[in-house]
Design an enzyme around this catalytic site. Structure first.
Site, mmCIF file in Angstrom:
data_model
loop_
_atom_site.group_PDB
_atom_site.id
_atom_site.type_symbol
_atom_site.label_atom_id
_atom_site.label_comp_id
_atom_site.label_asym_id
_atom_site.label_seq_id
_atom_site.Cartn_x
_atom_site.Cartn_y
_atom_site.Cartn_z
ATOM 1 N N LYS A 90 0.830 -1.190 0.000
ATOM 2 C CA LYS A 90 0.000 0.000 0.000
ATOM 3 C C LYS A 90 0.874 1.254 0.000
ATOM 4 C CE LYS A 90 -3.881 -2.082 -0.033
ATOM 5 N NZ LYS A 90 -4.789 -1.932 -1.196
ATOM 6 N N GLU A 93 -1.185 0.961 -8.844
ATOM 7 C CA GLU A 93 -2.624 0.644 -8.872
ATOM 8 C C GLU A 93 -3.450 1.765 -8.251
ATOM 9 O OE1 GLU A 93 -3.411 -3.378 -7.698
ATOM 10 O OE2 GLU A 93 -5.199 -2.842 -6.564
ATOM 11 N N HIS A 105 -9.209 -8.418 -9.522
ATOM 12 C CA HIS A 105 -9.088 -7.985 -8.135
ATOM 13 C C HIS A 105 -9.786 -9.039 -7.282
ATOM 14 C CE1 HIS A 105 -10.902 -5.884 -4.588
ATOM 15 N NE2 HIS A 105 -9.710 -5.338 -4.528
HETATM 16 CA CA CA Z 1 -6.447 -2.416 -4.837
#
Ligand code: CA
Length: 375
Positions: A167, A221, A297
């Site tokens: 992340k 992303e 996803h």
């Molecule tokens: Ca994602």
């Protein structure tokens, strides 16, 4: 001829032992809406929707009258009915997740009725196992976040993953420190992707892309808002990092914007929200026609993962070539007892790959004891 006699949404949830956060909010609980579709010959199929579980369940209850009495082998025909009945209220959104969950359950049922795995029904697997990447490296409240992320990344490498997604979205300085810490412990041999969950403006996303381009990033992303198609297209032309996105998008009608505006190098439909396996195949065709590759996803239980696994097994990367790359399927490694305990058999990655089930349908069932514990 088989007839559908029951459509049962089942919400499962569990509080997390160690809450984590990402660029948008803190995650304290995992909750998912499954659906069990039963026929008059005693067979059943499992599906799963992606999105707020209680709302997906309400959507499934709304769509149920249009499914009862139908032949599960006519899954694409049922899909058309559900699409038409939801279109006026949900051109995208959670009602499409309800449709998606039912669609996945019908594919599971169809496979059981025909004695074939879903990957065969989809046209046949290109490979017996699918390469997966570890999704983890969420944020936790710790005095040394780069160190904690680096340590977690090492565990994925030790488990055999050759691709890992982390992340970003905390701000430029924190993101760069975290990415450099993780890349430093992984070395050059492991693919590293970054995911901002649409935290950034165009200029912020570009600044981050430029700042980590030297870290060999597999893809960036959801850099910007899913509504900012022009921003996607602009960023894609201004960084050497491939751009990925699409988990907030639904149906071909939604993915059309990503396709025609050349927003992404990698499109990431969530089959539990984008329209199920039926629409997933159409989305893949659409995106590939416009030059983007597709990899689902996936952030749910073993039901959602099984659907994505069968789907990914059938995908071909474009352009095709003898020494072709393979689609990389998302394998969430963050804390989720629903994923780990609900569906059997459990999916275990070996050397960064997961075998495609060969049993009829999705090839997974729900453990009744676990279901009772989570419901
Ligand atoms: Ca994602």
């Amino acid at each position: 001829m088989s007839r559908i006699t029951a459509v049962e949404p089942i919400v499962v949830r569990r509080k997390l032992a160690r809450p984590f956060y990402f660029s948008q909010w803190e995650q304290h609980e995992r909750a998912v809406c499954l659906v069990k579709v039963t026929t008059d010959d005693g067979l059943y199929g499992w599906g799963e929707g992606y999105g707020p579980a209680d709302v997906v369940a309400a959507g499934i209850r709304f769509l149920t009258p249009f499914v009862l009495g139908e032949n599960p082998l006519h899954n694409a025909a049922v899909w058309q009915t559900l699409y038409r009945r939801s279109l006026d209220y949900a051109r995208r959104g959670v009602l499409v997740s309800a449709l998606s969950a039912i669609d996945i359950a019908l594919w599971d049922l169809k496979g059981k009725l025909l004695g074939q795995p879903v990957s065969v029904l989809l046209g046949g697997p290109r490979r017996a196992s699918v390469a997966v990447y570890a999704t983890g490296l969420y944020f936790t409240h710790t005095p040394d976040l780069p160190g904690a992320l680096a340590a977690e990344a090492v565990t994925y490498a030790e488990q055999g993953f050759s691709a890992i997604k982390m992340k970003v979205g905390l701000g430029l300085a924190a993101d760069v420190a975290n990415v450099r810490a993780v890349r430093a412990v992984l070395g050059p041999g492991i693919q590293l992707m970054i995911d901002a969950n649409h935290a950034y403006s165009r200029s912020e996303a570009l600044a981050l892309a430029r700042a980590v381009e030297d870290q060999t990033i597999g893809w960036f992303e959801e850099p910007v808002s899913p509504e900012d198609y022009e921003g996607y297209a602009e960023l894609r032309l201004r960084t050497s990092i491939p751009i990925a996105g699409g988990e907030c998008e639904a149906l071909c009608a939604g993915f059309r914007h990503l396709a025609t505006q050349h927003c992404v190098d990698i499109a990431q439909p969530d089959l539990g929200m984008a329209g199920g396996l039926t629409e997933g195949q159409r989305i893949a065709a659409l995106m590939q026609t416009f030059g983007a590759n597709v990899t689902p996803h996936c952030w749910g239980t073993g039901i959602a993962f099984a659907a994505a696994l069968h789907f990914a097994a059938t995908l071909e990367m474009i352009p095709g070539r003898l020494m072709a790359a393979e689609p990389l399927l998302e394998m969430d490694r963050s804390e989720n007892p629903l994923r780990d305990e609900l569906a059997t058999p459990r999916f275990v990655p070996r050397a960064g790959r997961v075998a495609v089930p060969t049993a009829p349908g999705l090839g997974v069932d729900v453990d009744p004891a676990a279901l009772a514990a989570f419901a």
